[in-house]
Design a protein around this motif. Structure first.
Motif, PDB file in Angstrom:
ATOM      1  N   GLU A 590       0.839  -1.193   0.000  1.00 34.97           N
ATOM      2  CA  GLU A 590       0.000   0.000   0.000  1.00 34.97           C
ATOM      3  C   GLU A 590       0.873   1.242   0.000  1.00 34.97           C
ATOM      4  O   GLU A 590       1.840   1.344   0.772  1.00 34.97           O
ATOM      5  CB  GLU A 590      -0.918  -0.005   1.219  1.00 34.97           C
ATOM      6  CG  GLU A 590      -1.927  -1.148   1.195  1.00 34.97           C
ATOM      7  CD  GLU A 590      -2.844  -1.125   2.397  1.00 34.97           C
ATOM      8  OE1 GLU A 590      -2.592  -0.294   3.307  1.00 34.97           O
ATOM      9  OE2 GLU A 590      -3.794  -1.922   2.436  1.00 34.97           O
ATOM     10  N   LYS A 596      -3.139   3.524  -1.701  1.00 37.73           N
ATOM     11  CA  LYS A 596      -3.604   2.689  -2.813  1.00 37.73           C
ATOM     12  C   LYS A 596      -2.704   1.463  -2.962  1.00 37.73           C
ATOM     13  O   LYS A 596      -1.479   1.587  -2.958  1.00 37.73           O
ATOM     14  CB  LYS A 596      -3.603   3.503  -4.108  1.00 37.73           C
ATOM     15  CG  LYS A 596      -4.114   2.730  -5.314  1.00 37.73           C
ATOM     16  CD  LYS A 596      -4.145   3.600  -6.558  1.00 37.73           C
ATOM     17  CE  LYS A 596      -2.737   3.888  -7.047  1.00 37.73           C
ATOM     18  NZ  LYS A 596      -2.751   4.620  -8.347  1.00 37.73           N
ATOM     19  N   PRO A 597      -3.297   0.250  -3.111  1.00 41.73           N
ATOM     20  CA  PRO A 597      -2.458  -0.939  -3.315  1.00 41.73           C
ATOM     21  C   PRO A 597      -1.739  -0.874  -4.661  1.00 41.73           C
ATOM     22  O   PRO A 597      -2.329  -0.506  -5.679  1.00 41.73           O
ATOM     23  CB  PRO A 597      -3.462  -2.099  -3.284  1.00 41.73           C
ATOM     24  CG  PRO A 597      -4.697  -1.539  -2.660  1.00 41.73           C
ATOM     25  CD  PRO A 597      -4.729  -0.090  -3.014  1.00 41.73           C
TER      26      PRO A 597
END
Length: 667
Positions: A590, A596-597
């Protein structure tokens, strides 16, 4: 399927049993329009004339088919006539009821035969005769061919001549290489020395030179020893005769003399390079067709292979081993063979009735047809339960065709090999078929190869103990070869389906094993898989695999930078093989800025450990933190970072009219 208006059957002077009503039902002809004869080709020929004059006619006679076609031409009814042999293939047998097999053969005759793709080949008669240490047979062949062909003789040794030959050219030389086929040969000659016709005395030859090149339409090889081409008997336009044989020159001249003019060359193989799994991005993959082609017609061509239609002899071995369907037999297509098998098996069952058992199928070529005819005329003939299926070449019968026959209801599928059959292609396909049968909990002897030397041996082989009917419900053999083979395995295995079972090395079915400790989920294998058997997950770091689609081409294993992939030849008959499963997955990393991954956690952490504080670009903590950012955040952080090496300073203020006026006032 054509609709026949009349059926004529003949017991050939009472030499075989017929059941006209059952045969009429199998052919789809009204019984009142069916006539049983005894001497249809002689005393009862008017019956054929009457039937042809009234509509489409099926005549159950193969021996006198030429006579009936001449009669049809006389009546202007060529398109209304179909002839089929049921005597040699079914009528002349020593035991058993021939009616079910006769009915099956008549039902098969009603199928529409697909057109054969072909191309025109022109030979202008330019002939090259190769002579060895004994040039006399070659010179004699050249004299016989000179009136009809333009002949040049290349001799390895100087012949004893009193004067230059008339009618053909002569030179010394040795064949270095040859390529091409009828109408388009290219040859390279070393030690080429043309005959010098000038001067007195015995003929002399010029100064030899290597690498002379030329073209010709026909090659006559009378050197003896090794042939100029692989599988020489399959090369159109190449006539090879042993010069030590009696009458070698006459035999060579007789065969070569007919090779001038326009010819029609059948296009046996349909090839789609987009489906070929030979290579991707220069990573090697499937080479099965290259390994089995006897003529050398298949050559690498970038990420695919190419097939020279002029050199291809139509054995079909490439189509039998091609796992993707890129190479498929087209003369006729495999779908037509599947339709023949379905029709033969279903017509047999309908004529035999409940408890009538199951037939066996015998795949054979033209040589096998002659063997069957000899057995029928002079021996015991085929057993009543053996249905012969003629194919252009038996090398084209692979595991899919054998499994399709068994799945359609045949109790056994046999291949009749002849003296010119290429065993190198048949043996692996037979081994694969037997492995599939074992895995399907069936008798592996349901598939076999027989190699009789004479009709007596053929009769003995077909009367050996055979497996009983398998009892599985017949399949509808539709689709590609892989799909039909899978259907047949599932039908023979029954419920519940067996667990995955091993196959021989090189099989076109199987799984891939991934070493999770070595795999970095770079997905290079996914990007190059030619059939999409390997896939990814756009939402998570995953490597997914659909086993039913895997060709075992090996491109993934050759591509993997970590050598983490291993091919496992096996067959999974379960429905799960049709769905994708996860081979390897990891937790995503992340972004430290937005959350956000992105990427693979282990990979990002490994990169950070190697670069952060150790490489000059990531010497300070702010730069090291960028490794753990997604693409968008990394760009923003780079732009706003202190000492940004890409910063160009503030943009220059645009000059306005006031600036110019102020400058004038100062002046």
């Amino acid at each position: 399927m054509p609709q026949f208006d009349a059926l004529l059957v003949c017991d050939c002077a009472g030499s075989m049993r017929l059941n006209p009503d059952a045969l009429a039902d199998a052919a789809g002809v009204p019984r009142e329009r069916t006539r049983a004869c005894s001497r249809l080709c002689t005393a009862e020929l008017d019956a054929a004339r009457e039937a042809l004059g009234s509509g489409a006619t099926l005549i159950a006679c193969g021996q006198m088919a030429g006579l009936f076609h001449d009669l049809a031409a006389e009546l202007g009814a060529e398109e209304r006539l179909t002839c089929v042999d049921i005597r040699d293939r079914a009528g002349w047998t020593d035991a058993g009821d021939p009616t079910p097999k006769q009915a099956a053969l008549l039902a098969e005759a009603a199928l529409d035969a697909p057109p054969m793709p072909a191309m025109d080949v022109r030979s202008d008669g330019v002939c090259l005769v190769l002579a060895g240490a004994r040039p006399e047979p070659a010179l004699e062949a050249a004299r016989l061919l000179a009136p009809s062909l333009s002949v040049t003789v290349i001799a390895e040794a100087a012949p004893d001549l009193a004067a230059p030959p008339e009618g053909f050219e002569l030179a010394l030389g040795r064949l270095r290489a040859a390529r091409g086929a009828l109408g388009g040969f290219e040859v390279t000659i070393d030690g080429f020395a043309p005959l010098d016709p000038a001067g007195r005395g015995a003929p002399r030859f010029g100064q030899p030179r290597d690498g002379a090149r030329s073209g010709c339409d026909v090659i006559v090889d009378l050197r003896g020893g090794a042939p100029a081409f692989p599988a020489p008997d399959k090369r159109d336009g190449y006539v090879r005769v042993d010069p030590a044989e009696p009458g070698a020159a006459a035999r060579a001249a007789l065969e070569a003399g007919q090779l001038r003019g326009e010819f029609e060359k059948t296009l046996h193989i349909r090839f789609d390079p987009m489906l070929c799994a030979y290579s991707r991005a220069r990573k090697p993959g499937c080479s099965r067709c290259l390994e089995v082609c006897p003529t050398g017609a298949i050559q690498p061509a970038g990420d695919a292979v190419s097939i020279d239609p002029m050199v291809c002899a139509g054995c079909g071995a490439c189509a039998a081993v091609c796992p993707s369907g890129a190479a498929s037999y087209d003369a006729p297509p495999v779908a037509h063979l599947f339709a023949r098998l379905r029709t033969l098996a279903s017509a047999w069952r309908a004529a035999a009735g409940p408890g009538g058992g199951a037939p066996r199928v015998l795949f054979h070529d033209a040589w096998g047809a002659e063997m069957i005819a000899l057995s029928a005329r002079f021996g015991r003939g085929l057993p009543a339960d053996v249905i012969p299926v003629e194919v252009p070449e038996v090398e084209g019968v692979g595991h899919a065709e054998l499994m399709a026959a068994l799945g359609s209801g045949f109790a056994q599928a046999l291949i009749l090999a002849g003296p010119r059959t290429e065993r190198a292609a048949l043996a692996p396909q037979l081994a694969l078929t037997r492995a599939l049968l074992r895995g399907a909990r069936s008798d592996e002897e349901r598939a076999g190869l027989i190699e009789p030397a004479d009709p007596d041996a053929l009769e003995a082989a077909l009367r050996a103990p055979a497996p009983p009917p398998h009892g599985a419900a017949p399949i509808m053999a539709l689709g590609g070869r892989r799909e039909v083979a899978r259907l047949a395995v599932a039908a023979l295995a029954g419920d519940p389906p067996p667990e995955p079972f091993a196959l021989p090395a090189g099989a076109p079915y199987g799984a891939v094993e991934v070493n999770a400790d070595a795999c970095t989920l770079c997905l290079a294998c996914v990007s190059l898989c030619p059939v999409g058997a390997l896939g990814d997950n756009p939402d998570r770091p995953q490597l997914r695999f659909q086993e039913a689609a895997c060709l075992q081409c090996g491109i993934c294993a050759a591509t993997c930078p970590e050598s983490a992939i291993t091919l496992v030849p096996r067959f999974d008959p379960r429905p799960q093989a049709l769905s994708a499963r996860v081979l390897h997955e990891e937790e995503p990393f992340e972004c430290v800025e937005c959350g956000k991954p992105f990427g693979v956690r282990s990979t990002i952490e490994r990169i950070a450990a190697r670069l952060e504080g150790k490489h000059w670009l990531y010497a300070n903590p702010e730069a090291g933190r960028m490794i753990r950012m997604c693409d968008d955040c990394r760009v923003r952080a780079q732009f706003h970072a202190r000492d940004n090496p890409f910063a160009l300073g503030a943009p220059r203020r645009p000059r306005t009219t006031d600036d110019y006026l102020s400058a004038d006032d100062e002046d």
